[in-house]
Design a protein around this motif. Structure first.
Motif, short mmCIF file in Angstrom:
data_model
loop_
_atom_site.label_atom_id
_atom_site.label_comp_id
_atom_site.label_asym_id
_atom_site.label_seq_id
_atom_site.Cartn_x
_atom_site.Cartn_y
_atom_site.Cartn_z
N TYR A 14 0.87 -1.19 0.00
CA TYR A 14 0.00 0.00 0.00
C TYR A 14 0.90 1.23 0.00
O TYR A 14 1.41 1.64 1.04
CB TYR A 14 -0.90 -0.02 1.23
N PHE A 15 1.11 1.80 -1.18
CA PHE A 15 2.00 2.96 -1.26
C PHE A 15 1.21 4.21 -1.64
O PHE A 15 1.71 5.12 -2.30
CB PHE A 15 3.15 2.70 -2.24
N ILE A 16 -0.06 4.26 -1.22
CA ILE A 16 -0.90 5.43 -1.43
C ILE A 16 -0.74 6.34 -0.20
O ILE A 16 -0.74 5.85 0.93
CB ILE A 16 -2.37 5.01 -1.61
N GLU A 17 -0.60 7.63 -0.40
CA GLU A 17 -0.35 8.53 0.72
C GLU A 17 -1.50 8.55 1.74
O GLU A 17 -1.25 8.42 2.94
CB GLU A 17 -0.05 9.95 0.21
N PRO A 18 -2.77 8.74 1.33
CA PRO A 18 -3.83 8.78 2.36
C PRO A 18 -4.07 7.39 2.96
O PRO A 18 -4.27 6.43 2.24
CB PRO A 18 -5.06 9.25 1.59
N PHE A 19 -3.99 7.31 4.27
CA PHE A 19 -4.34 6.05 4.92
C PHE A 19 -4.85 6.34 6.32
O PHE A 19 -4.64 7.40 6.88
CB PHE A 19 -3.16 5.08 4.94
N ASP A 20 -5.56 5.38 6.88
CA ASP A 20 -6.12 5.47 8.22
C ASP A 20 -5.75 4.18 8.93
O ASP A 20 -6.14 3.09 8.48
CB ASP A 20 -7.63 5.65 8.13
N GLN A 21 -5.01 4.26 10.02
CA GLN A 21 -4.57 3.06 10.71
C GLN A 21 -5.72 2.23 11.25
O GLN A 21 -5.56 1.05 11.56
CB GLN A 21 -3.60 3.43 11.83
N THR A 22 -6.91 2.81 11.35
CA THR A 22 -8.08 2.05 11.77
C THR A 22 -8.46 1.00 10.73
O THR A 22 -9.04 -0.03 11.05
CB THR A 22 -9.28 3.00 11.98
N PHE A 23 -8.12 1.28 9.46
CA PHE A 23 -8.44 0.38 8.36
C PHE A 23 -7.15 -0.01 7.65
O PHE A 23 -6.81 0.57 6.62
CB PHE A 23 -9.40 1.05 7.38
N PRO A 24 -6.43 -0.99 8.17
CA PRO A 24 -5.14 -1.34 7.57
C PRO A 24 -5.30 -2.05 6.23
O PRO A 24 -6.31 -2.70 5.97
CB PRO A 24 -4.52 -2.28 8.61
N HIS A 25 -4.30 -1.88 5.39
CA HIS A 25 -4.17 -2.67 4.18
C HIS A 25 -3.71 -4.05 4.61
O HIS A 25 -2.75 -4.18 5.36
CB HIS A 25 -3.14 -2.00 3.27
N GLU A 26 -4.39 -5.10 4.16
CA GLU A 26 -4.11 -6.44 4.66
C GLU A 26 -3.63 -7.35 3.53
O GLU A 26 -4.33 -7.52 2.52
CB GLU A 26 -5.37 -7.03 5.29
N VAL A 27 -2.44 -7.91 3.71
CA VAL A 27 -1.88 -8.87 2.76
C VAL A 27 -1.39 -10.06 3.57
O VAL A 27 -0.43 -9.94 4.32
CB VAL A 27 -0.72 -8.26 1.95
N TYR A 28 -2.06 -11.20 3.45
CA TYR A 28 -1.65 -12.34 4.27
C TYR A 28 -2.01 -13.66 3.61
O TYR A 28 -2.92 -13.75 2.78
CB TYR A 28 -2.25 -12.25 5.67
N ASN A 29 -1.23 -14.72 3.99
CA ASN A 29 -1.46 -16.09 3.53
C ASN A 29 -1.42 -16.24 2.01
O ASN A 29 -2.13 -17.07 1.44
CB ASN A 29 -2.79 -16.65 4.05
N ASN A 30 -0.60 -15.42 1.34
CA ASN A 30 -0.40 -15.56 -0.10
C ASN A 30 0.85 -16.37 -0.37
O ASN A 30 1.76 -16.43 0.46
CB ASN A 30 -0.27 -14.19 -0.76
N ILE A 31 0.92 -16.99 -1.53
CA ILE A 31 2.14 -17.65 -2.00
C ILE A 31 2.71 -16.80 -3.12
O ILE A 31 2.03 -16.55 -4.12
CB ILE A 31 1.84 -19.08 -2.50
#
Length: 203
Positions: A169-186
């Protein structure tokens, strides 16, 4: 497919399913405010640019159980604003196979070096691969647009920009309440290329 831009939410889910897309530039464009879309059980072969170009203002999107082989990008952000505050983090990309490792003609051979190195490709022959996730009109993303990317199998090689999978997630606007989630990928590397670029632990 060029998705409409509704003034109001669809009352039901719009589906694209059980289809085959072959030898296209873009397969599905939903670049404004797509809502309530479910794309699943499809096969995409040799889509040079984007399988799904997804407007950042959209919400309630699910992309799952698709096979994408020889694609420039599986799913890409397309700047169109931001989702409503109650709909942030409702884009789900899961259980897909995304193979962005097959080279295609990106530029051309340029022995006189007239076009600049980017058009030469990593090996100097004009050929390049894509990345699993892409970005269009990043400056038009005006608020947070995190995705949930999980349980995909993703194969990459050495793309023209050297940014790897580009699932970060390399977009400037973000809110730590709603994290970008990347998990359990191969992630499978088919060339000497990084997996992640601009990953921000603070997010």
């Amino acid at each position: 497919l060029n998705w409409p831009d509704p003034k109001n939410s669809f009352s039901s889910i719009s589906e694209i399913k059980n289809s085959v897309f072959r030898n296209l530039f873009d397969a599905i464009d939903a670049t404004k405010t797509p809502v309530n879309i479910h794309i699943y059980n499809n096969t995409f072969y040799h889509v040079i640019d984007d399988v799904f170009q997804l407007g950042s203002a959209g919400y309630d999107i699910e992309v799952n159980d698709n096979v994408m082989i020889g694609v420039g990008s599986g799913v890409s952000w397309h700047g169109s604003g931001s989702p409503p505050s109650g709909k942030i983090s409702t884009k789900y990309i899961h259980h897909n196979v995304i193979d962005a490792s097959i080279p295609y003609l990106y530029g051309r051979k340029d022995p006189g070096n007239l076009l600049g190195g980017r058009y030469d490709g990593p090996k100097g022959d004009g050929m390049a691969t894509g990345r699993a996730f892409g970005m269009h009109t990043r400056t038009s993303i005006t608020g947070p647009d995190p995705w949930k990317i999980y349980q995909n199998t993703i194969k990459i090689a050495q793309d023209i920009d050297g940014r790897g999978v580009e699932h970060s997630y390399f977009i400037e606007p973000f809110d730590q309440t709603f994290p970008h989630e990347v998990y359990n990928n191969i992630f499978v590397q088919a060339a000497d290329s990084e997996i992640a670029d601009s990953a921000r632990v603070a997010d």
